[in-house]
Design an enzyme around this catalytic site. Structure first.
Site, PDB file in Angstrom:
ATOM      1  N   SER A 117       0.625  -1.422  -0.006  1.00  0.00           N
ATOM      2  CA  SER A 117      -0.219  -0.274  -0.325  1.00  0.00           C
ATOM      3  C   SER A 117       1.074   1.128   0.086  1.00  0.00           C
ATOM      4  O   SER A 117       0.747   2.078  -0.402  1.00  0.00           O
ATOM      5  CB  SER A 117      -1.119   0.396   1.266  1.00  0.00           C
ATOM      6  N   ASP A 164      -6.750  -8.541   4.859  1.00  0.00           N
ATOM      7  CA  ASP A 164      -6.042  -8.857   3.812  1.00  0.00           C
ATOM      8  C   ASP A 164      -5.714  -9.570   4.622  1.00  0.00           C
ATOM      9  O   ASP A 164      -5.241 -10.778   3.918  1.00  0.00           O
ATOM     10  CB  ASP A 164      -5.002  -7.683   3.545  1.00  0.00           C
ATOM     11  N   ARG A 211     -13.009 -14.362  -1.219  1.00  0.00           N
ATOM     12  CA  ARG A 211     -12.487 -14.985  -0.804  1.00  0.00           C
ATOM     13  C   ARG A 211     -13.150 -15.629   0.633  1.00  0.00           C
ATOM     14  O   ARG A 211     -12.205 -16.844   0.949  1.00  0.00           O
ATOM     15  CB  ARG A 211     -11.000 -14.109   0.365  1.00  0.00           C
ATOM     16  N   ARG A 241      -2.953 -14.426  -1.648  1.00  0.00           N
ATOM     17  CA  ARG A 241      -2.883 -14.319  -0.774  1.00  0.00           C
ATOM     18  C   ARG A 241      -3.738 -16.004   0.122  1.00  0.00           C
ATOM     19  O   ARG A 241      -3.606 -16.654   1.431  1.00  0.00           O
ATOM     20  CB  ARG A 241      -3.533 -13.579   0.073  1.00  0.00           C
TER      21      ARG A 241
HETATM   22  C1  S3P Z   1      -5.610  -0.765  -0.144  1.00  0.00           C
HETATM   23  C2  S3P Z   1      -6.826  -1.072   0.933  1.00  0.00           C
HETATM   24  C3  S3P Z   1      -7.789  -2.555   1.122  1.00  0.00           C
HETATM   25  C4  S3P Z   1      -6.483  -3.578   1.133  1.00  0.00           C
HETATM   26  C5  S3P Z   1      -6.338  -3.611  -0.559  1.00  0.00           C
HETATM   27  C6  S3P Z   1      -4.911  -2.438  -0.001  1.00  0.00           C
HETATM   28  C7  S3P Z   1      -5.082  -0.159   0.122  1.00  0.00           C
HETATM   29  O1  S3P Z   1      -8.577  -2.361   0.131  1.00  0.00           O
HETATM   30  O2  S3P Z   1      -7.929  -4.979   0.353  1.00  0.00           O
HETATM   31  O3  S3P Z   1      -5.174  -5.191  -0.571  1.00  0.00           O
HETATM   32  O4  S3P Z   1      -3.885   0.417  -0.496  1.00  0.00           O
HETATM   33  O5  S3P Z   1      -5.548   0.591   0.298  1.00  0.00           O
HETATM   34  P1  S3P Z   1     -10.040  -2.002   0.381  1.00  0.00           P
HETATM   35  O6  S3P Z   1      -9.691  -0.123   0.339  1.00  0.00           O
HETATM   36  O7  S3P Z   1     -10.583  -2.358  -0.967  1.00  0.00           O
HETATM   37  O8  S3P Z   1     -10.617  -2.340   1.671  1.00  0.00           O
END
Ligand code: S3P
Length: 423
Positions: free
Chosen positions: A21, A307, A338, A380
Site C-alpha cells: 500500500s 487482507d 475469499r 493471499r
Molecule cells: C488497500 C486497501 C485494502 C486492501 C488492499 C490494499 C490499499 O482494500 O485490501 O490490499 O492499499 O488501500 P480496500 O480499500 O478495498 O478494503
C-alpha cells in the site's frame, strides 16, 4: 508449488519487501511531482510493476535499480493505448483518482478477475467531483478535468476509495471531506501531511485543503510489508518448536488487527525496537510457536486485518474452540471471493468450515490433510494454503501458486531459509 508436512521447526531472522500500500502511494505521489523523488525499498512485485508500467506510459520518468527508484513526474501526457492494470485493484483505483484531475482521456483495462471487481465505489464520487468515467467495472475510460471539492459519505470503510479521492482532492478547487464508517489504513493521510499538504483526519473523517500547487518530491524508505509478515508470523506460531524474527515491519495500528487478534488467541508475539520510518511506525517482530484459543472477529477489527483473513482461517483450524468471523462481506470482492475460495479449498484439506454471507466459522483444532488445492490465482490464498500444507501430513500441491509474485515474490525463498521444505 509443492510442500511436505508436517514442517520441521522454523528458525531464523529475515527482512521483508516494502509494503504494497505504501509503495503504491509513494509511486503516485512521486508521479505527481515535477521534482526528483527518491524512494527506497519499493515493493517490486506484480502489482507494483503494473503501477510502474502505467505511470511510464503516462510520461512519468522512473529509473533506478531494484527496489530503489528515482522518479520525476508532474503533468501527465495522453498515453498511446490503454493502460493495463493487470490484476491490481489498487493500481486501477488509485490511478482513477489521480487521473480525475488531468485533462486527458485514458482507457484502463485489467485481467478478467479485475474486471469482476467493483469500480463504481470510486467512479461515482469521482463523477460527483467532475470527472467523466464510462463504466462501474473495468474496462473503463476516464476523462478528467476541473474538479470541485466535495463531501463524500463512504458506505464501506475502504482505504483504496479514500486514497483515490484524496488524489483527486489534491487537484480540486476547494476542500474535500471524506466520511468513513470505520478507520481504514491511513498511509495516504500520513504521507500527504509529510509533504506539507493540509490534511486533517480523525477515525471518522478526513479533510484535505488543496493548495493549488504541484506536490513536492517524495523521499521515503518504505517499511516492510505487515501483510507479508503475517504469513511468517502465522507459520512461526503454528509450526511446533518455531521462533522467527522479522526486522523493520510496518506496525501502523490501522493495519495490525491481525496481531491484536492473535494475541487475544494466546499467541506469543513480541514487538521491539519501535521506531519511525517515513512517518510510519516500524518495529521488529518475534513470533514463537503457541497454543491458540478461538476468538470472534467483527466490526472495526475486520477493517484493520482485511487482507489477513485467508491466513487467519488457517490459524483458526488450530485454535481450541469455535472461531467466528462476521462483518467481513468485503472479502467477497477481493482478488477472489475469499470466503467461497477459502471454504472450497480448505474442504479439500478436510477442514470443516461454515460459510456465512459475511464471514466464516471454524471449530478447532482440526488435522489438515495433504491435498491438491487451487489458489484460484489469488496471491493471499496461495500463501495461506502453503502454510496450511506445512501442517498437513504428507505432500500437498498448490495450483496457480505463481500468483504469489503479485505481492511477495520472495515468499518461498524466505520460508526455505527458515527451514521449510518447499519445492
Ligand atoms: C488497500 C486497501 C485494502 C486492501 C488492499 C490494499 C490499499 O482494500 O485490501 O490490499 O492499499 O488501500 P480496500 O480499500 O478495498 O478494503
Amino acid at each position: 508449488m509443492k510442500l511436505r508436512g508436517p514442517a520441521r521447526p522454523l528458525h531464523g531472522s529475515t527482512e521483508l519487501c516494502g509494503d504494497k500500500s505504501i509503495s503504491h502511494r509513494a509511486l503516485l505521489h512521486a508521479a505527481l511531482s515535477p521534482d526528483e523523488s527518491r524512494i527506497q525499498n519499493v515493493l517490486r512485485a506484480g502489482v507494483t510493476t503494473a503501477m510502474i508500467d502505467c505511470l511510464q506510459k503516462l510520461g512519468v520518468s522512473i529509473t533506478g535499480d531494484g527496489n530503489n527508484l528515482i522518479m520525476r513526474g508532474g503533468v501527465w501526457r495522453q498515453p498511446n493505448g490503454p493502460l493495463d492494470c493487470g490484476n491490481s485493484g489498487t493500481t486501477m483505483r488509485l490511478l482513477l483518482g489521480a487521473l480525475a484531475g488531468m485533462p486527458i482521456q485514458v482507457d484502463l483495462t485489467g485481467t478478467p478477475a479485475l474486471e469482476c471487481r467493483p469500480m463504481g465505489r470510486i467512479a461515482r464520487p469521482l463523477r460527483d467531483m467532475g470527472a467523466s468515467i464510462s463504466a462501474d467495472r473495468a474496462p473503463l475510460s476516464i476523462k478528467g478535468g476541473r474538479l470541485r471539492g466535495c463531501e463524500h459519505h463512504l458506505k464501506i470503510a475502504s482505504a483504496q476509495v479514500k486514497a483515490s479521492l484524496l488524489l483527486a482532492a489534491l487537484q480540486a478547487d476547494g476542500p474535500t471531506t471524506i466520511y468513513q464508517p470505520e478507520q481504514s489504513r491511513d498511509h495516504s493521510e500520513r504521507m500527504l501531511r509529510n509533504l506539507g499538504i493540509n490534511v486533517h483526519s480523525t477515525a471518522s473523517a478526513v479533510r484535505l485543503h488543496p493548495n493549488g500547487r504541484p506536490l513536492p518530491p517524495t523521499h521515503l524508505t518504505v517499511p516492510g510489508d505487515f501483510s507479508s509478515a503475517a504469513f511468517l508470523i502465522a507459520a512461526a506460531v503454528l509450526v511446533p518448536g518455531s521462533k522467527v524474527h522479522i526486522h523493520g515491519v510496518g506496525v501502523n495500528s490501522t493495519r495490525t488487527g491481525f496481531l491484536d487478534t492473535l494475541r487475544a488467541m494466546g499467541a506469543d508475539i513480541s514487538i521491539k525496537n519501535c521506531r519511525e520510518r517515513g512517518g510510519e511506525p516500524v518495529a521488529d517482530i518475534t513470533a514463537r510457536h503457541s497454543k491458540l484459543r478461538a476468538v470472534e472477529v467483527r466490526g472495526e477489527l475486520v477493517v484493520r486485518m482485511i487482507d489477513e483473513f485467508p491466513i487467519f482461517a488457517i490459524m483458526a483450524t488450530q485454535a481450541e474452540g469455535t472461531t467466528t468471523v462476521l462483518d467481513a462481506s468485503e472479502l467477497r470482492v477481493k482478488e477472489s471471493d475469499r470466503i467461497a475460495t477459502l471454504a472450497g479449498e480448505l474442504r479439500h484439506m478436510r477442514v470443516s468450515i461454515t460459510e456465512r454471507p459475511d464471514g466464516f466459522v471454524i471449530t478447532g483444532p482440526q488435522q489438515l490433510s495433504a491435498a491438491m488445492v487451487d489458489s484460484q490465482s489469488d496471491h493471499r490464498l496461495a500463501m495461506s494454503l502453503a502454510i496450511g500444507a506445512m501442517l498437513a501430513d504428507g505432500k500437498s500441491r498448490i495450483q496457480h501458486s505463481e500468483a504469489i509474485r503479485e505481492s511477495f515474490p520472495g515468499f518461498a525463498d524466505v520460508l526455505r531459509l527458515l527451514g521449510a521444505e518447499i519445492y
